[in-house]
Design a protein around this motif. Structure first.
Motif, PDB file in Angstrom:
ATOM      1  N   THR A 180      22.591  32.722  37.929  1.00 24.15           N
ATOM      2  CA  THR A 180      21.294  32.218  38.242  1.00 24.15           C
ATOM      3  C   THR A 180      20.766  32.763  39.232  1.00 24.15           C
ATOM      4  O   THR A 180      21.200  34.072  39.682  1.00 24.15           O
ATOM      5  N   ALA A 181      19.604  32.394  40.038  1.00 22.67           N
ATOM      6  CA  ALA A 181      18.831  33.116  40.948  1.00 22.67           C
ATOM      7  C   ALA A 181      19.553  33.399  42.306  1.00 22.67           C
ATOM      8  O   ALA A 181      19.426  34.495  42.955  1.00 22.67           O
ATOM      9  N   ALA A 182      20.572  32.440  42.696  1.00 16.95           N
ATOM     10  CA  ALA A 182      21.401  32.732  43.661  1.00 16.95           C
ATOM     11  C   ALA A 182      22.751  32.947  43.489  1.00 16.95           C
ATOM     12  O   ALA A 182      23.332  33.678  44.261  1.00 16.95           O
ATOM     13  N   VAL A 183      23.327  32.749  42.381  1.00 18.03           N
ATOM     14  CA  VAL A 183      24.784  33.019  42.128  1.00 18.03           C
ATOM     15  C   VAL A 183      25.000  34.007  41.136  1.00 18.03           C
ATOM     16  O   VAL A 183      24.303  33.725  39.996  1.00 18.03           O
ATOM     17  N   PRO A 184      25.668  35.006  41.120  1.00 19.87           N
ATOM     18  CA  PRO A 184      26.006  35.772  40.063  1.00 19.87           C
ATOM     19  C   PRO A 184      26.612  35.361  38.827  1.00 19.87           C
ATOM     20  O   PRO A 184      27.425  34.393  39.169  1.00 19.87           O
ATOM     21  N   GLY A 185      26.388  35.506  37.783  1.00 24.95           N
ATOM     22  CA  GLY A 185      27.320  35.090  36.304  1.00 24.95           C
ATOM     23  C   GLY A 185      28.691  35.588  36.437  1.00 24.95           C
ATOM     24  O   GLY A 185      29.170  36.516  37.212  1.00 24.95           O
ATOM     25  N   VAL A 186      29.538  34.731  35.794  1.00 24.66           N
ATOM     26  CA  VAL A 186      30.949  35.116  35.801  1.00 24.66           C
ATOM     27  C   VAL A 186      31.156  35.174  34.175  1.00 24.66           C
ATOM     28  O   VAL A 186      30.954  34.381  33.345  1.00 24.66           O
ATOM     29  N   ARG A 187      31.905  36.438  33.840  1.00 24.70           N
ATOM     30  CA  ARG A 187      32.398  36.698  32.558  1.00 24.70           C
ATOM     31  C   ARG A 187      33.650  36.990  32.472  1.00 24.70           C
ATOM     32  O   ARG A 187      34.359  37.463  33.337  1.00 24.70           O
ATOM     33  N   VAL A 188      34.158  36.417  31.433  1.00 27.04           N
ATOM     34  CA  VAL A 188      35.888  36.438  31.355  1.00 27.04           C
ATOM     35  C   VAL A 188      36.470  37.635  31.269  1.00 27.04           C
ATOM     36  O   VAL A 188      37.462  37.990  32.324  1.00 27.04           O
ATOM     37  N   LEU A 189      36.089  38.651  30.579  1.00 22.23           N
ATOM     38  CA  LEU A 189      36.555  39.938  30.697  1.00 22.23           C
ATOM     39  C   LEU A 189      36.371  40.778  31.995  1.00 22.23           C
ATOM     40  O   LEU A 189      36.967  41.758  32.431  1.00 22.23           O
ATOM     41  N   GLU A 190      35.169  40.569  32.703  1.00 22.46           N
ATOM     42  CA  GLU A 190      34.878  41.122  33.958  1.00 22.46           C
ATOM     43  C   GLU A 190      35.870  40.786  35.007  1.00 22.46           C
ATOM     44  O   GLU A 190      35.801  41.345  36.039  1.00 22.46           O
ATOM     45  N   LEU A 191      36.689  39.783  34.632  1.00 16.76           N
ATOM     46  CA  LEU A 191      37.370  39.516  35.713  1.00 16.76           C
ATOM     47  C   LEU A 191      38.819  40.319  36.023  1.00 16.76           C
ATOM     48  O   LEU A 191      39.620  40.121  36.798  1.00 16.76           O
ATOM     49  N   LEU A 192      39.104  41.314  34.585  1.00 14.55           N
ATOM     50  CA  LEU A 192      39.996  42.124  34.816  1.00 14.55           C
ATOM     51  C   LEU A 192      39.815  43.377  35.821  1.00 14.55           C
ATOM     52  O   LEU A 192      38.346  43.622  35.724  1.00 14.55           O
ATOM     53  N   PRO A 193      40.526  43.903  36.295  1.00 19.11           N
ATOM     54  CA  PRO A 193      40.115  44.995  37.167  1.00 19.11           C
ATOM     55  C   PRO A 193      39.665  46.242  36.224  1.00 19.11           C
ATOM     56  O   PRO A 193      40.062  46.306  35.336  1.00 19.11           O
ATOM     57  N   ALA A 194      38.891  46.939  36.935  1.00 20.41           N
ATOM     58  CA  ALA A 194      38.212  48.031  36.021  1.00 20.41           C
ATOM     59  C   ALA A 194      39.482  49.295  35.924  1.00 20.41           C
ATOM     60  O   ALA A 194      40.328  49.611  36.732  1.00 20.41           O
ATOM     61  N   PRO A 195      39.497  49.885  34.847  1.00 18.06           N
ATOM     62  CA  PRO A 195      38.698  49.861  33.824  1.00 18.06           C
ATOM     63  C   PRO A 195      39.110  48.994  32.396  1.00 18.06           C
ATOM     64  O   PRO A 195      38.943  49.027  31.429  1.00 18.06           O
ATOM     65  N   TYR A 196      40.109  48.034  32.781  1.00 18.44           N
ATOM     66  CA  TYR A 196      40.690  47.390  31.777  1.00 18.44           C
ATOM     67  C   TYR A 196      39.738  46.429  31.084  1.00 18.44           C
ATOM     68  O   TYR A 196      40.160  46.003  29.871  1.00 18.44           O
ATOM     69  N   GLY A 197      38.974  45.597  31.885  1.00 17.94           N
ATOM     70  CA  GLY A 197      37.875  45.042  31.361  1.00 17.94           C
ATOM     71  C   GLY A 197      37.233  45.591  30.211  1.00 17.94           C
ATOM     72  O   GLY A 197      36.878  44.795  29.048  1.00 17.94           O
ATOM     73  N   ALA A 198      36.816  46.958  30.431  1.00 17.76           N
ATOM     74  CA  ALA A 198      35.984  47.635  29.405  1.00 17.76           C
ATOM     75  C   ALA A 198      36.986  47.862  28.274  1.00 17.76           C
ATOM     76  O   ALA A 198      36.415  47.818  27.056  1.00 17.76           O
ATOM     77  N   VAL A 199      38.075  48.301  28.411  1.00 17.37           N
ATOM     78  CA  VAL A 199      39.246  48.483  27.301  1.00 17.37           C
ATOM     79  C   VAL A 199      39.321  47.106  26.358  1.00 17.37           C
ATOM     80  O   VAL A 199      39.182  47.291  25.311  1.00 17.37           O
ATOM     81  N   ALA A 200      39.537  45.944  27.311  1.00 19.79           N
ATOM     82  CA  ALA A 200      39.840  44.869  26.330  1.00 19.79           C
ATOM     83  C   ALA A 200      38.272  44.462  25.628  1.00 19.79           C
ATOM     84  O   ALA A 200      38.570  44.113  24.498  1.00 19.79           O
ATOM     85  N   ARG A 201      37.330  44.563  26.233  1.00 16.07           N
ATOM     86  CA  ARG A 201      36.106  44.402  25.515  1.00 16.07           C
ATOM     87  C   ARG A 201      35.799  45.260  24.060  1.00 16.07           C
ATOM     88  O   ARG A 201      35.697  44.776  23.158  1.00 16.07           O
ATOM     89  N   SER A 202      36.092  46.639  24.300  1.00 19.34           N
ATOM     90  CA  SER A 202      35.965  47.684  23.229  1.00 19.34           C
ATOM     91  C   SER A 202      37.121  47.188  22.172  1.00 19.34           C
ATOM     92  O   SER A 202      36.862  47.335  21.032  1.00 19.34           O
ATOM     93  N   ALA A 203      38.501  47.148  22.621  1.00 22.00           N
ATOM     94  CA  ALA A 203      39.420  46.892  21.807  1.00 22.00           C
ATOM     95  C   ALA A 203      39.323  45.511  20.918  1.00 22.00           C
ATOM     96  O   ALA A 203      39.522  45.280  19.754  1.00 22.00           O
ATOM     97  N   LEU A 204      38.608  44.469  21.744  1.00 21.17           N
ATOM     98  CA  LEU A 204      38.506  43.311  20.811  1.00 21.17           C
ATOM     99  C   LEU A 204      37.190  43.562  19.872  1.00 21.17           C
ATOM    100  O   LEU A 204      37.336  42.913  18.710  1.00 21.17           O
ATOM    101  N   LEU A 205      36.291  44.447  20.253  1.00 16.79           N
ATOM    102  CA  LEU A 205      35.270  44.514  19.230  1.00 16.79           C
ATOM    103  C   LEU A 205      35.599  45.354  18.184  1.00 16.79           C
ATOM    104  O   LEU A 205      35.522  45.046  17.013  1.00 16.79           O
TER     105      LEU A 205
END
Length: 530
Positions: A180-205
């Motif tokens: 929203t304008a005041a609150v950033p969004g929450v994404r499930v894979l972004e809850l993982l610490p870097a760089p494991y969120g990117a790894v999970a997203r690419s592996a899922l793809l």
């Protein structure tokens, strides 16, 4: 969400109720088609109770458990999982726990986890998984009959895995929030610490793309073997209701066949019975169950060598996942990037091996005791495809190979242009030097030529002295440019003509000796006087 005494009771109750609701839906999914088939099957002697018992056995199989058959036709354990039904059960569990997560209000309005959110989520997940596993075990015990007996232990284990896996997905799904304008969004894979969120997203793809490649292969085979499947369907003659039930059963088996197709694309072998195998090199099949969808299997025999080119399809999919990974970790440090590059192929390989393992099994103790991927034939080709595809993409995008190649090409182009420019310059210079040399040679040769000409002129002078003298006088006048050699009155000066002719003869004799000094001109001659 309040933090008083009911903060634990509420998650516990919600998890328990969610498990019961999912079990009820799953039971309806298998019982309703079984009862419909029993009612429509006029030639069958099975009762409604038999249909319910069969449905309970199918429910245990759908979770990944096993049953024991002793029908006389098939004796032994049945462990082949209808993966489509399993996916449906996992999805039901995820949706149920997603609703629980929303009701527990795990995330505050500002997008941050509230106090006690993890505790409540853990309590609800534990209650859901425990209740689900116990409930499935009870249903498995109820489903025992003289011909079929579900394995209770496998029912408990498989039920707990489905419940916990699906419930965890649902709880994580409930944390997702749109920005929203005041609150950033929450994404499930972004809850993982870097760089494991990117790894999970690419592996899922990559895994979804690989599964889609296997599904595409199965669909192509089904479309190209429609007559064989139609013949099997007509042979069974299930009727309208029986045909619907048979179609549902084949839909439940379709994802399983898709994983088998993926194994073949990766270079492995799928076993469909004793001494059989389907691979990119050869197809060997035997007697199979009279299931129409199995009519899509290729005909026995050796496949052309070009079939091995199909391994490029999964390699391309893995490469696309690597491209996504490189883009996602581009802003991270070199250490995090290397960690992601190593973790990505490991996650993809493990995920594919798990999928292949879930689709292995058997039917009885006969020739169908081994069905599914031969894991020993899959490991090395899978490693080769994943590692090579990942390495090639990383070599192109994540290293200096492309900039170095561009710089090398640009440098080579500059050297070629410089060489061409130098060659053109040398060509022009050589032509200029050649022209100068030619001119010099002509000048040097001109002396000899003049000498030869003078000799010819002397011979002519002896024969026609008057004409030669007149011509020489005219030439000298033109060279002098002052019009001398003519009388102002227009009458030619005979003395000047004769004197000029004498001078020309003297000059001609001087030209015959190019090394001799030029003749001094008489200061008293008429030319000097002029």
């Amino acid at each position: 969400m309040s933090t008083d005494g009911d903060s634990i009771t509420t998650p516990l109750v919600r998890g328990l109720l969610a498990a019961l609701s999912v079990l009820g839906i799953g039971l309806a999914v298998v019982v309703v088609p079984a009862l419909a088939a029993q009612v429509a099957g006029t030639a069958s002697s099975a009762t409604a109770l038999d249909a319910v018992l069969i449905a309970l056995n199918v429910l245990v199989l759908g979770h990944g458990g096993g049953i024991m058959l002793s029908t006389g036709v098939i004796d032994g354990a049945v462990t082949l999982t209808p993966v489509g039904l399993q996916i449906l059960l996992v999805l039901l569990a995820a949706l149920s726990l997603r609703r629980v997560g929303h009701r527990l209000e795990l995330v505050r309005g500002d997008g941050v986890l509230r106090v006690g959110a993890l505790r409540d989520a853990g309590v609800s997940l534990a209650a859901f998984g425990g209740t689900y596993a116990i409930g499935l075990a009870v249903l498995a015990a109820i489903g025992r009959s003289a011909d079929a007996a579900p394995m209770v232990t496998s029912a408990v284990v498989s039920g707990a895995l489905v419940a916990v896996g699906g419930g965890l997905i649902g709880l994580l799904w409930s944390l997702r929030r749109e920005p929203t304008a005041a609150v950033p969004g929450v994404r499930v894979l972004e809850l993982l610490p870097a760089p494991y969120g990117a790894v999970a997203r690419s592996a899922l793809l990559a895994v979804l793309g690989l599964f889609g490649a296997g599904m595409l292969l199965v669909l192509v085979l089904m479309l190209t073997h429609v007559p064989a499947q139609s013949a099997l369907f007509d042979q069974l003659a299930p009727g309208i209701v029986g045909g619907l039930v048979l179609t549902l059963l084949q839909l439940a088996l379709l994802p399983l066949l898709a994983v088998w197709g993926l194994v073949v694309l990766l270079g492995g072998t799928v076993v469909v019975g004793t001494s059989t195998g389907i691979s990119l090199g050869e197809v060997q099949t035997g007697v199979l169950p009279a299931l129409p969808i199995l009519g899509a299997l290729p005909e026995p025999g050796a496949l052309p060598g070009a079939a091995w080119a199909l391994m490029l399809v999964p390699a391309l999919v893995v490469g696309l996942g690597t491209v996504s990974l490189v883009r996602d970790v581009a802003e991270l440090g070199r250490r995090e990037q290397i960690t992601a590059w190593i973790a990505y192929p490991v996650v993809v390989v493990v995920a594919v091996l798990l999928l292949a393992g879930l689709t292995t099994g058997g039917i009885g103790d006969g020739r169908l005791v081994h069905l599914g991927p031969a894991m020993g034939t899959l490991v090395l080709p899978l490693l080769g495809v994943v590692v090579l595809a990942t390495g090639l993409v990383l070599a192109v995008l994540a290293t200096d190979l492309v900039p170095w190649t561009r710089r090398s090409i640009a440098s080579l182009r500059e050297r070629v242009d410089a060489a061409e420019s130098e060659e053109r310059g040398e060509g022009i210079g050589s032509r200029g030097r050649t022209g100068a040399a030619a001119a010099g040679g002509a000048a040097a040769d001109g002396k000899d030529a003049d000498g030869a000409t003078d000799e010819v002129s002397d011979a002519v002078d002896e024969e026609h002295p008057s004409e030669v003298d007149a011509a020489d006088s005219w030439d000298e006048d033109v060279e002098d440019g002052d019009g001398q050699g003519e009388d102002p009155d227009g009458d030619p000066d005979e003395d000047a003509w004769s004197t000029d002719a004498a001078d020309d003869v003297t000059a001609d004799h001087a030209d015959e000796d190019p090394t001799g000094p030029p003749a001094d001109e008489d200061p008293l001659s008429p030319r000097a006087g002029r």
